[in-house]
Scaffold this motif. Structure first.
Motif, PDB file in Angstrom:
ATOM      1  N   ASP A   3      60.428  66.141  56.771  1.00 29.23           N
ATOM      2  CA  ASP A   3      60.392  65.987  55.207  1.00 29.23           C
ATOM      3  C   ASP A   3      60.374  64.605  54.205  1.00 29.23           C
ATOM      4  OD1 ASP A   3      59.433  67.525  53.127  1.00 29.23           O
ATOM      5  OD2 ASP A   3      60.728  66.850  52.245  1.00 29.23           O
ATOM      6  N   GLY A  49      58.180  61.386  52.602  1.00 29.47           N
ATOM      7  CA  GLY A  49      58.032  61.007  51.514  1.00 29.47           C
ATOM      8  C   GLY A  49      58.381  59.541  51.386  1.00 29.47           C
ATOM      9  N   SER A 109      53.392  69.136  52.196  1.00 30.56           N
ATOM     10  CA  SER A 109      53.412  69.166  51.055  1.00 30.56           C
ATOM     11  C   SER A 109      53.669  67.923  50.268  1.00 30.56           C
ATOM     12  CB  SER A 109      55.083  70.059  51.500  1.00 30.56           C
ATOM     13  OG  SER A 109      55.743  69.516  52.551  1.00 30.56           O
ATOM     14  N   ARG A 110      54.777  66.886  51.094  1.00 30.39           N
ATOM     15  CA  ARG A 110      54.318  65.656  49.632  1.00 30.39           C
ATOM     16  C   ARG A 110      53.361  65.617  49.205  1.00 30.39           C
ATOM     17  NH1 ARG A 110      60.116  62.870  48.739  1.00 30.39           N
ATOM     18  NH2 ARG A 110      61.592  64.559  50.605  1.00 30.39           N
ATOM     19  N   GLN A 142      50.551  66.780  48.200  1.00 28.12           N
ATOM     20  CA  GLN A 142      50.720  68.134  47.478  1.00 28.12           C
ATOM     21  C   GLN A 142      51.111  67.764  46.577  1.00 28.12           C
ATOM     22  OE1 GLN A 142      47.668  70.538  47.296  1.00 28.12           O
ATOM     23  NE2 GLN A 142      48.810  69.704  45.402  1.00 28.12           N
ATOM     24  N   GLU A 143      52.147  67.086  46.161  1.00 30.51           N
ATOM     25  CA  GLU A 143      52.855  66.822  45.161  1.00 30.51           C
ATOM     26  C   GLU A 143      52.883  65.371  44.591  1.00 30.51           C
ATOM     27  OE1 GLU A 143      57.604  66.145  46.026  1.00 30.51           O
ATOM     28  OE2 GLU A 143      57.216  68.121  47.199  1.00 30.51           O
ATOM     29  N   GLU A 144      52.000  64.745  45.491  1.00 32.13           N
ATOM     30  CA  GLU A 144      50.866  63.309  45.521  1.00 32.13           C
ATOM     31  C   GLU A 144      50.230  64.016  44.086  1.00 32.13           C
ATOM     32  OE1 GLU A 144      51.589  60.082  45.676  1.00 32.13           O
ATOM     33  OE2 GLU A 144      54.217  60.242  45.762  1.00 32.13           O
ATOM     34  N   ASP A 165      49.422  66.295  42.503  1.00 33.34           N
ATOM     35  CA  ASP A 165      49.563  66.875  41.352  1.00 33.34           C
ATOM     36  C   ASP A 165      50.038  65.942  40.085  1.00 33.34           C
ATOM     37  OD1 ASP A 165      49.315  69.200  42.442  1.00 33.34           O
ATOM     38  OD2 ASP A 165      51.421  69.530  43.164  1.00 33.34           O
ATOM     39  N   THR A 166      50.288  65.179  40.325  1.00 35.12           N
ATOM     40  CA  THR A 166      50.739  63.977  39.604  1.00 35.12           C
ATOM     41  C   THR A 166      49.144  63.664  38.014  1.00 35.12           C
ATOM     42  OG1 THR A 166      51.327  61.471  38.921  1.00 35.12           O
ATOM     43  CG2 THR A 166      49.712  61.237  40.767  1.00 35.12           C
TER      44      THR A 166
END
Length: 1307
Positions: free
Chosen positions: A80, A84, A120-121, A123-125, A127-128
């Motif tokens: 993970d 990142g 998952s990482r 997806q976080e990007e 969502d910015t």
């Protein structure tokens, strides 16, 4: 010379957040052997290069873990964190590629967990919500798709979200770009983000496997909805002319790709795109989703640029291979051709013309591929007699001499493909006897040799058909081409054509004969004409043939050198008897066969065709002939002979004893050359020789160290290395002795310049090596007190260059200088100051001293400018301050708080100085004869200055300034009476009581040079000093207000100064300011040039009688002011300021009946002249040439002399811009002409205009009252038309034929 140090790779170190760092610490084992410990050691490093080594250990470590380890929470957390890290790295960071490459080898049982972590990482990007972070996310999507298995799998998992993010980000960036209009820096970044977003969208569709199926094509599918949204966005981008053309171009590719991917059935795609291009879309027959997404292309008027880029996308993105689209694809190909031909006649913007030429070249390449794949239906449409090939030929003839090199290159590709197309349509027929090729060859050979396009087309014809049929038409073609090589603009084209021809001819002759008898014919055809030019041609011809053609010939046929040398040696021997019997004046000015021989040998040796010195001197040319060349009466023979000795293709080749003797012989007789060019060549060639000595000496040192003394017969040297090294040292000492002897008192400037330049080269090439390495010679060892004094005496020279060279040499010999002359204590103190970091403090102190002295001089000048001009002219101090500032690293100053008051005081002092001298510079007669002004303030200031000259001045006009009224009468008799009694000098007592004569010219020189130095100082301050990013910040030396004040200063003096020297140099400083402002992140500063431009245009248009703008002197500094504002506009943008300004100026420059508009018209004509002459505007100014020509021709009919005068000057500038700079004495040089087809194709608006004007003049002249003097514009019309000539390529059906002009001219 030592080995160059390899540039160290700079890699930014990776970092992780505090949470991830704590996670690694918690999982790291005590022994430091697990993955967490490895990553922890990696992230704690600050060196990116070292981190790369740790990253490469990740996968080998995981390979040692068994399958059950995939469930280990340590591994999960580490994977993970790795995800990142990957997404946090910059796209260009080498660590990112190394990490991706390593993870591609991840063991299979870890893949599922790794994909989950990356997904998952990512997806976080996605969502910015920060618009300025979108670019980083887009870059990450791109990098995931580039040869990275885990990244590709993650994008596939999140495809719906990725597409939605791209759609959202592109819309928001586009809107933000619109809101940021005027902020060039922000807009540039946003447009670049848009471009990358479009490219990533295209990459997704091309690489993601999902799009190769049909499951996603359900209208309710989120992927389908996002695709429709993206297609709609790309369509809008395609039609938005406010965006960069690269964005529009890429959008054209994206639109076509998305249509190809989404439209079903695929068989109808060619028909659909044809209807879009031909604007014949039937809205009822296309799907609703397509209508909604591409409404701009279906219903609205499509712009020319959008059509052009849609054609490009169609050619690039559809599947044309092997004729897979069938008959509809072939029809689409022909439709694209017709659209491109239509656009060609409409598009005149240089960047779009460039795009069009590339697209047309791509079209011809695609047509060739389709014909090669046996498309029988295309053969009738694409043979030499077809309309499409005819239009392609027209395009080639029109653009083969276009000013843009890249466009001419594309024209050559089009012609080459065109020939290939015709060959494929006549498969099986004899190309040499083909009527199309015969007629084409005949037409090309009929053209004059000054046409550049002729060379490129003949080059293509030779490659396609061979040289034999061209030589069969005319055997003298090689001589004809060599004859035009005296024209520098044609030399590259001619030499390339000759190279293609002689290569083709040699291949043909070798294939026709078994033995080597063919070489005689080849030499007769290609080498004999070359030798004739080298012996008998004019100077330019010989120089260009030697520089361009001879190296190509020798590279291709080195064996021809022996033939050349034999012929030239025979010629020299034959002429020797004649020269002994009488002295021929021609032989003094001609290179002759000896010059040709030296040139051939020089080129051969420099290119490596003479492998050793022995080959050169013993077998080919005698020592006596070498010496003869070194002292030949023609300077180029001497240079070529010196080049033969100095130049070699191997930098480590040993310099022979005989070569050293020849160099000493040469230096004795050639230091005093009067030609600057010859002096530069001598110094350059000797520098090459010294470099050879230095580099070969390093080889000799290595040979000596490796005990090669037992092998004296080595390849490099036939004697012991120690002997060669000693010879080198003796030779260099001897050369330096000769050079120092040449610096005797009273020696000429050429001798001193040559000697000092060579000595500087020696000091550079043989550096002082402090304890490391070995050098064969050091100049400082040969500099004694007498030679040091010789260098010091060079400072008494009246030539600035000699002083600079002597100073530079002394600086390189600083330790020697200390030993002989300088105060040791001063040097030690200076060195300690530098070592203690006080360099900036020393400079600050020096500048403060200069400012104090300048302040005293300005104060005295405010009291008496006359005394200032005679005793303490201020410009010298300002020049010293500027020079001192340029030596500082002002962006990394430490003493910012001390520098700020200095800068502030310097600015105020500059303004005070300018205020003192500006009344003279801004006077209506700055040359100092009869100052007369309409401004009472200026007149009163001038009166004060003139009162200083009062005691010796009896000229009433000079004694009392006149304030002109509108109806003042000028009494010539009074002037003549007063001029005879002018006393042009006044006496001023100096500090020591000595009397100085001061003339008006001295006052003027003092004023304009002071103004010049102030302008350069202010420009330097803006260029070098860091500006505050925001007001009241502590990060800069120049405040926003100070920058605005500097801009206002330049505006005032550029718009009001009358002295050309003053406003030309103010322009130089102002350009520095505008360039900085356009790159400044501060928006208020960035918009200043635009505001200044609008203000001055409004002032020009209003024609206010109280305006201080100068309408005489070609509008003085006004054109320079506008030129600086426009030329500094970013060239990669849309050039909106230029477009709006040209529109305004052309409207003002047009004919007018309003007397109030005369002054604005004169200003507009003068400004247009400056803009058309500005090379920095390049091809961006070409679209306005036609309107400018109309304005100048109509302006020539004005009853006002000022308008006619300005129109004449503008006309001259336009003629130069259109037909090129006149380089010969011939008024109608062949190189400054153009065919009627090319001229009217580039400027189609001028065809009806010139025809109408000529018709009007001719019809009036036919009447009884017709008088040529009543039609002054007739002369301008004829001046344009005399530069046009018909071309054999024009044919009889050209719409732009010159035939209609002939009857009117004959009248």
């Amino acid at each position: 010379m030592g080995m160059k140090k390899k540039k160290e790779m700079q890699v930014a170190a990776l970092t992780i957040c505090h949470r991830d760092l704590e996670t690694l610490r918690s999982f790291a084992d005590v022994e430091g052997k697990n993955l967490a410990a490895l990553l922890l050691r990696c992230v704690q490093l600050t060196d990116g290069v070292s981190q790369i080594h740790y990253v490469k250990q990740i996968v080998p470590l995981l390979e040692k873990i068994d399958k059950n380890g995939s469930c280990d929470p340590t591994i999960k957390s580490c994977l993970d964190i790795l995800a990142g890290i990957y997404l946090s790295l910059n796209l260009k960071n080498p660590l990112k590629k190394v990490l991706a490459s390593s993870l591609n080898g991840l063991p299979e049982f870890f893949l599922t967990e790794a994909v989950h972590s990356f997904t998952s990482r990512l997806q976080e990007e996605l969502d910015t919500t920060d618009l300025y972070s979108y670019r980083k996310v887009i870059d990450n999507i791109s990098s995931c798709m580039e040869n990275f298995n885990l990244g590709t799998a993650s994008v596939n998992n999140l495809l719906k979200n990725v597409l939605h993010f791209l759609q959202k980000s592109l819309i928001e960036i586009w809107e933000e770009n619109r809101k940021s209009a005027g902020n060039h820096i922000v807009q540039t970044q946003l447009m670049n983000d848009l471009l990358i977003g479009i490219r990533v969208s295209v990459m997704l569709v091309q690489k993601v496997q999902v799009f190769k199926g049909n499951l996603w094509k359900a209208f309710s599918s989120p992927i389908w909805q996002s695709m429709c949204g993206l297609l709609s966005i790309f369509t809008k981008f395609l039609s938005d002319d406010d965006l960069l053309q690269t964005i529009q171009s890429t959008s054209g590719l994206a639109v076509t790709l998305f249509i190809k991917t989404m439209f079903h059935p695929s068989e109808k795609i060619p028909d659909l795109i044809s209807s879009l291009l031909l604007r014949s879309v039937e809205c009822t027959s296309i799907p609703g989703w397509f209508m909604n997404s591409c409404r701009n292309l279906c219903c609205a008027d499509v712009s020319r640029s959008a059509l052009l880029f849609l054609c490009q996308g169609t050619l690039a993105m559809l599947d044309w291979q092997n004729g897979s689209m069938g008959l509809s694809g072939e029809a689409l190909l022909l439709d694209i051709a017709h659209v491109l031909f239509t656009l060609s006649s409409q598009i005149k913007e240089s960047t779009l013309e460039m795009f069009l030429s590339r697209i047309l070249a791509s079209w011809t390449t695609l047509a060739v591929h389709l014909l090669e794949s046996s498309s029988p239906n295309l053969k009738d449409s694409l043979n030499g007699n077809s309309s499409i090939v005819g239009k392609l030929l027209e395009y080639v003839y029109t653009h083969w001499e276009h000013p843009l090199d890249a466009l001419r290159h594309q024209t050559k590709n089009i012609f080459k493909n065109l020939l290939q197309m015709h060959r494929l349509t006549t498969e099986g027929a004899d190309s040499v006897t083909d009527p199309f090729f015969l007629e084409l060859t005949k037409r090309l050979l009929q053209l004059e040799w000054h046409i550049k396009g002729k060379y490129t087309c003949l080059d293509c014809l030779v490659e396609c058909l061979g040289i034999e049929h061209i030589l069969a038409v005319d055997k003298t073609i090689p001589s004809q081409i060599l004859a035009v090589m005296g024209d520098q603009s044609l030399v590259p084209y001619a030499s390339d054509l000759l190279e293609t021809m002689f290569k083709n001819h040699k291949s043909h002759l070798k294939s026709q004969t078994v033995d080597n008898t063919w070489i005689h014919k080849w030499h007769e055809t290609w080498v004999s004409p070359l030798l004739f030019i080298l012996c008998e041609g004019n100077l330019d011809q010989k120089s260009y043939v030697i520089d361009y053609y001879l190296p190509k010939l020798l590279n291709y046929s080195p064996e021809s050198l022996r033939y050349m040398v034999n012929v030239l040696q025979t010629s020299i021997d034959a002429k020797t008897g004649q020269e002994q019997s009488f002295l021929s004046l021609e032989s003094c000015n001609s290179r002759g066969a000896l010059g040709a021989l030296m040139a051939c040998l020089r080129i051969a040796r420099a290119r490596g065709h003479l492998q050793s010195a022995a080959d050169t001197w013993e077998n080919l040319v005698s020592s006596a002939r070498i010496k003869q060349g070194l002292i030949h009466q023609h300077c180029q023979v001497r240079i070529d002979t010196l080049g033969l000795i100095c130049e070699s293709n191997r930098s480590t080749e040993i310099v022979s004893t005989e070569e050293m003797q020849w160099i000493q012989f040469f230096i004795t007789y050639n230091l005093n050359s009067q030609s600057p060019g010859v002096r530069q060549q001598i110094c350059s060639l000797l520098k090459k020789l010294f470099c050879r000595i230095q580099e070969s000496s390093q080889v000799l040192y290595k040979l000596e160290q490796s005990k090669s003394k037992h092998e004296p017969e080595s390849e490099l040297t036939k004697q012991h290395p120690c002997v060669s090294l000693q010879q080198y040292k003796n030779f260099m000492s001897s050369v330096c002795s000769s050079l120092f002897e040449a610096l005797f008192p009273g020696s000429s400037y050429p001798t001193r310049f040559s000697a000092l330049t060579i000595l500087n080269s020696i000091a550079d090439i043989f550096p002082v090596l402090e304890g490391r390495g070995q050098t064969v010679y050091q100049l400082s060892h040969d500099v004694d007190i007498r030679r040091f004094q010789t260098l010091m005496e060079c400072f008494t020279s009246t030539f600035e260059e000699v002083k600079i060279l002597a100073f530079d040499l002394l600086m390189k010999l600083s330790k020697t200088a200390i030993q002989f002359k300088l105060n040791q204590n001063i040097i030690e103190q200076s060195n300690s100051d530098f070592q203690n970091g006080k360099h900036g403090a020393c400079q600050l102190w020096i500048i403060k001293c200069l400012i104090e002295n300048l302040e005293e001089e300005v104060t005295q000048a405010e009291n008496s400018l006359l005394q200032a001009a005679a005793l303490f002219p201020m410009y010298g101090r300002v020049h010293c301050i500027t020079g001192a500032l340029q030596k500082l690293s002002l962006n990394s100053l430490q003493l910012v708080s001390e520098w700020r008051p200095v800068v502030e005081k310097l600015l105020l002092l500059s303004y005070r100085l300018s205020a003192v001298v500006s009344p003279v510079i801004q006077s209506s007669s700055p040359e100092g004869l009869i100052p007369m002004d309409t401004d009472s303030e200026s007149a009163s200031r001038l009166q004060m200055i003139l009162n200083e000259i009062q005691p010796r001045d009896t000229n009433d006009y000079f004694n009392q300034t006149k304030i002109l009224k509108e109806c003042d009468n000028f009494d010539l008799e009074d002037l003549n009476a007063s001029v005879s009694s002018i006393d042009i000098s006044a006496e001023v007592k100096g500090k020591e009581g000595k009397t100085c004569d001061v003339t008006a010219q001295m006052v003027l020189v003092c004023c304009w040079r002071s103004m010049k130095e102030v302008a350069l100082l202010l420009g330097t301050l803006c260029q070098l000093l860091p500006m505050q990013s925001v007001p009241e910040s502590s990060d800069g030396l120049l405040t926003v207000e100070q920058v605005k004040e500097i801009g206002d200063y330049f505006k005032q003096h550029l718009l009001q100064s009358r002295h050309r020297g003053a406003f030309e140099l103010a322009y130089t400083g102002f350009v520095k300011l505008t360039e900085i402002l356009n790159r400044c992140p501060n928006v208020s500063l960035q918009k200043l040039p635009e505001q200044w431009l609008w203000n001055v245009l409004e002032e020009i248009k209003c024609s206010d009688p109280s305006s201080k703008l100068c309408a005489t002197r070609r509008s003085a500094g006004i054109p320079f002011y506008i030129q600086a504002l426009l030329a500094s506009e970013p060239k990669k943008g849309k050039m909106d300021l230029l477009k709006i300004t040209m529109k305004e100026l052309i409207s003002l420059a047009g004919p007018t009946d309003d007397s109030q508009s005369i002054v604005p018209q004169v200003h507009a004509l003068n400004i247009l002249r400056a803009l058309f002459r500005d090379a920095r505007l390049g091809e961006n100014i070409i679209p306005y040439v036609a309107d400018g020509a109309k304005a100048t021709i109509l302006g020539f009919t004005s009853p006002v002399w000022a308008v006619r005068n300005s129109s004449t000057l503008l006309f001259s500038a336009l003629i130069t811009r259109i037909f090129g700079v006149k380089r010969g004495k011939d008024e109608l040089s062949k190189t400054n002409r153009m065919t009627g087809r090319e001229f009217f194709s580039r400027f189609p608006e001028l065809y009806p205009f010139l025809l109408k004007q000529l018709e009007a003049v001719a019809s009036t002249l036919d009447s009884d009252v017709g008088d040529p003097s009543h039609h002054p514009n007739m002369f301008l019309l004829l001046l344009v038309l005399e530069r046009l000539y018909p071309s054999p390529m024009d044919g009889t059906s050209s719409a732009l034929s010159m035939a209609p002009f002939v009857p009117f001219i004959m009248r």
